[in-house]
Design a protein around this motif. Sequence first.
Motif, mmCIF file in Angstrom:
data_model
loop_
_atom_site.group_PDB
_atom_site.id
_atom_site.type_symbol
_atom_site.label_atom_id
_atom_site.label_comp_id
_atom_site.label_asym_id
_atom_site.label_seq_id
_atom_site.Cartn_x
_atom_site.Cartn_y
_atom_site.Cartn_z
ATOM 1 N N ARG A 116 0.837 -1.195 0.000
ATOM 2 C CA ARG A 116 0.000 0.000 0.000
ATOM 3 C C ARG A 116 0.878 1.253 0.000
ATOM 4 O O ARG A 116 1.888 1.314 0.696
ATOM 5 C CB ARG A 116 -0.927 0.016 1.210
ATOM 6 C CG ARG A 116 -2.051 -1.002 1.140
ATOM 7 C CD ARG A 116 -2.900 -0.958 2.403
ATOM 8 N NE ARG A 116 -2.135 -1.382 3.571
ATOM 9 C CZ ARG A 116 -2.587 -1.287 4.826
ATOM 10 N NH1 ARG A 116 -3.798 -0.767 5.045
ATOM 11 N NH2 ARG A 116 -1.848 -1.699 5.832
ATOM 12 N N SER A 117 0.470 2.228 -0.777
ATOM 13 C CA SER A 117 1.247 3.468 -0.871
ATOM 14 C C SER A 117 1.036 4.335 0.368
ATOM 15 O O SER A 117 0.076 4.135 1.134
ATOM 16 C CB SER A 117 0.842 4.250 -2.119
ATOM 17 O OG SER A 117 -0.508 4.685 -2.002
ATOM 18 N N ILE A 146 -3.003 16.913 2.907
ATOM 19 C CA ILE A 146 -1.614 16.653 3.323
ATOM 20 C C ILE A 146 -1.165 15.291 2.783
ATOM 21 O O ILE A 146 -0.033 15.131 2.317
ATOM 22 C CB ILE A 146 -1.490 16.703 4.853
ATOM 23 C CG1 ILE A 146 -1.762 18.122 5.355
ATOM 24 C CG2 ILE A 146 -0.099 16.248 5.303
ATOM 25 C CD1 ILE A 146 -1.818 18.251 6.865
ATOM 26 N N GLY A 147 -2.049 14.307 2.848
ATOM 27 C CA GLY A 147 -1.727 12.983 2.309
ATOM 28 C C GLY A 147 -1.452 13.028 0.821
ATOM 29 O O GLY A 147 -0.575 12.311 0.314
ATOM 30 N N GLY A 151 2.145 12.125 -1.243
ATOM 31 C CA GLY A 151 2.173 11.135 -2.320
ATOM 32 C C GLY A 151 3.097 11.514 -3.451
ATOM 33 O O GLY A 151 3.392 10.682 -4.326
ATOM 34 N N CYS A 152 3.585 12.764 -3.484
ATOM 35 C CA CYS A 152 4.519 13.191 -4.537
ATOM 36 C C CYS A 152 5.848 12.457 -4.373
ATOM 37 O O CYS A 152 6.328 12.263 -3.248
ATOM 38 C CB CYS A 152 4.746 14.707 -4.458
ATOM 39 S SG CYS A 152 3.246 15.679 -4.657
ATOM 40 N N MET A 157 8.926 18.664 -4.909
ATOM 41 C CA MET A 157 7.488 18.773 -5.141
ATOM 42 C C MET A 157 6.716 18.650 -3.827
ATOM 43 O O MET A 157 5.748 19.377 -3.597
ATOM 44 C CB MET A 157 7.029 17.694 -6.116
ATOM 45 C CG MET A 157 5.568 17.785 -6.499
ATOM 46 S SD MET A 157 5.171 19.269 -7.438
ATOM 47 C CE MET A 157 5.951 18.860 -9.009
ATOM 48 N N GLN A 158 7.155 17.736 -2.970
ATOM 49 C CA GLN A 158 6.516 17.574 -1.655
ATOM 50 C C GLN A 158 6.622 18.863 -0.846
ATOM 51 O O GLN A 158 5.637 19.334 -0.279
ATOM 52 C CB GLN A 158 7.173 16.426 -0.887
ATOM 53 C CG GLN A 158 6.719 15.047 -1.292
ATOM 54 C CD GLN A 158 7.323 13.981 -0.393
ATOM 55 O OE1 GLN A 158 8.233 14.246 0.400
ATOM 56 N NE2 GLN A 158 6.824 12.761 -0.509
#
Length: 203
Positions: A116-117, A146-147, A151-152, A157-158
């Motif tokens: 799971r990511s 925020i999640g 995910g980036c 980018m985050q």
Amino acid sequence: SVSVQEIYCTAQRSGWGADSTDMGWRRQGIMWQKTVAAALVLCGAQGFGYALCQEMKCMLYHDTEQKQMLLYMTREIAFLHRPIQEILEQIGEKLQEPYRSLTLEVACQMKKEDGRSLHTLWNEQTYKLRERRYYPPAAMDNLARIGECLGCEEDEMQIASLRLLMGNLDEEIEKIKCRKEERSRLIQTLSLLAGIFCIVLFL
């Protein structure tokens, strides 16, 4: 022997006494009604003001705590370049509930490496918090965003996404503070009007 006139006078005096007693009871009953009405007005005004203050206080708490979480995340990602799992474990110890439990649980689930990511794990924990209905929906929406930022894949980018969210939270915090001041003035006005109403009621 007692004359008819004396009997008539005695009856009249008895009637007047009864009337005055009835009037006394009526006045006492009216005073009780006024007292109850005044108490209800005052309690209503205070209760309304308390509810408004609690709503603002709750939202301000969540926005402030989420901003703190974002600040920790951006610092850890930008300067230490640690794996996100370690970052969540570190900042989880510094946060208040419910964000402490959320970040630590996500980090714990990441250790299992079940495919799971991070985005999926974050959304699952956010959904659990949302189901409890203890927390403002707007705060849960911000938490879901925020999640999405986490995910980036690239650190830059985050960081850019997290800082954008921080800016949005800053604006929300300022708006809440302004609304809180406005509602404080509204509460004072309601309390004043309730006091005037009670004074008029007892006149």
